[in-house]
Design an enzyme around this catalytic site. Structure first.
Site, PDB file in Angstrom:
ATOM      1  N   GLY A  25      -7.924   2.262  -3.039  1.00 51.65           N
ATOM      2  CA  GLY A  25      -7.802   3.096  -1.846  1.00 51.65           C
ATOM      3  C   GLY A  25      -6.455   3.770  -1.728  1.00 51.65           C
ATOM      4  N   ASP A  26      -5.397   3.085  -2.158  1.00 52.23           N
ATOM      5  CA  ASP A  26      -4.058   3.679  -2.148  1.00 52.23           C
ATOM      6  C   ASP A  26      -3.984   4.847  -3.118  1.00 52.23           C
ATOM      7  OD1 ASP A  26      -3.555   1.457  -0.541  1.00 52.23           O
ATOM      8  OD2 ASP A  26      -2.779   0.296  -2.228  1.00 52.23           O
ATOM      9  N   THR A  27      -4.637   4.680  -4.265  1.00 52.35           N
ATOM     10  CA  THR A  27      -4.666   5.759  -5.257  1.00 52.35           C
ATOM     11  C   THR A  27      -5.430   6.956  -4.721  1.00 52.35           C
ATOM     12  OG1 THR A  27      -4.601   4.112  -7.025  1.00 52.35           O
ATOM     13  CG2 THR A  27      -5.289   6.334  -7.625  1.00 52.35           C
ATOM     14  N   LYS A  85       0.807  -1.213   0.000  1.00 48.62           N
ATOM     15  CA  LYS A  85       0.000   0.000   0.000  1.00 48.62           C
ATOM     16  C   LYS A  85       0.843   1.269   0.000  1.00 48.62           C
ATOM     17  CE  LYS A  85      -3.854  -0.096   2.384  1.00 48.62           C
ATOM     18  NZ  LYS A  85      -4.817  -0.074   1.278  1.00 48.62           N
ATOM     19  N   ASN A  89       2.359   1.863  -3.403  1.00 48.34           N
ATOM     20  CA  ASN A  89       1.380   2.458  -4.319  1.00 48.34           C
ATOM     21  C   ASN A  89       1.246   3.960  -4.103  1.00 48.34           C
ATOM     22  OD1 ASN A  89       0.730  -0.012  -5.516  1.00 48.34           O
ATOM     23  ND2 ASN A  89      -0.865  -0.450  -4.009  1.00 48.34           N
TER      24      ASN A  89
END
Length: 316
Positions: A252-254, A39, A42
């Protein structure tokens, strides 16, 4: 000011697309893709695409760990990983077209020796006043969730802006140290408070509870329902755009990486949330991370509204 991301349990992600998935037989794939992941990794990749430099921290092991480090250096992202015994994990995400199902197989990763954990904590103590540290994802074997509380204490004492994107219950004990930002999803919110949270009013109430308990900001990710941003003086709500979901693993990381980029470059909170939602959805609509080519178009579908005082009086 420097920005650090931390993935304690690094991974290589293998994305597979297949028409069918049947047991006890050879299933031929239509497409596949291999990516350096985790995560925090990313978040670093997204920030790099948006012109924000970071240093990636964490534990790496074996040739798979070397692959991740080499990949990040090719992307001109600085790293300061701690080498540990074993092998950095490989995860497998499979999209089955016929049934429209997504299978996620996530491995444990290496066990981290105690002496390496101490080296890591000393590394965090070496960060500077005003730096940003984003701690993301699961913990590897050998690392107890209480480390999040210790990291929070260190950051609080040294004036480091801490961002936490992790599901452990111990996150609630970190609030004493006023982390800069939490990024829960609805399942994590339910787990932390031990409540069923499935209405707009409940999202708003429990998001505010995190603020009152010590979080400076909260970015609540609601998947296909969008996201809610809670700050000390505003609550902003945004929807997700429409599209065919291919893989949700990195969305979600983006969302988080794009949000941090907007904040760090002094963009308005409305536009930052809009772009973050569009970018997160763009990632969900493809096998890997977004390249931002469709983000402007997806942004046109997103409406950002501010939750007014009347609504807040009702739910409080």
């Amino acid at each position: 000011m420097s920005i650090y991301t931390c993935t304690m349990n690094l991974a290589i992600d293998l994305f597979i697309e297949t028409d069918t998935m049947n047991p006890f037989t050879v299933n031929r794939t239509k497409d596949d893709d291999i990516q350096a992941n985790g995560k925090g990794v990313n978040v670093s990749l997204i920030l790099k695409m948006l012109g924000v430099a970071t240093t990636a921290l964490g534990f790496r092991a074996g040739f798979t760990g070397n692959y991740i480090e080499d990949y990040l250096r090719e992307k001109e992202i600085s790293t300061d990983f701690i080498e540990v015994p074993g092998m950095t994990r490989i995860n497998v995400f499979t999209q089955v077209n016929q049934t429209k199902e997504e299978f996620k197989l996530v491995n444990q990763g290496p066990k981290i020796p105690d002496e390496k954990i101490q080296i890591f904590l000393e590394q965090i103590k070496g960060l500077s006043l005003g730096d940003y540290l984003c701690i993301s994802g699961s913990l590897p074997r050998g690392v107890k969730p209480e480390i999040l509380i210790e990291i929070s204490r260190i950051c609080h004492e040294r004036g480091i802006h801490l961002i936490i994107d992790s599901s452990y219950q111990e996150v609630m004990d970190c609030l004493l140290y006023r982390p800069f930002l939490l990024k829960p999803n609805e399942e994590e919110l339910e787990s932390w408070f031990g409540q069923v949270i499935d209405t707009e009013e409940a999202y708003l109430f429990y998001g505010q509870q995190l603020l009152e308990s010590g979080a400076q900001n909260v970015l609540l990710s609601l998947g296909g329902e969008g996201a809610i941003l809670f700050s000390q003086d505003r609550i902003l709500r945004g929807n997700s755009p429409k599209g065919r979901v291919v893989n949700t693993a990195c969305a979600g990381d983006t969302l988080l990486g794009t949000f941090l980029a907007g904040y760090l470059t002094n963009q308005s909170m409305e536009e930052t949330l809009r772009k973050s939602l569009a970018a997160g959805s763009s990632t969900a609509f493809r096998k890997g991370l977004t390249d931002f080519s469709d983000v402007d178009e997806l942004s046109k579908q997103i409406e950002i509204k501010e939750e007014g005082l009347k609504t807040w009086e009702i739910i409080s």
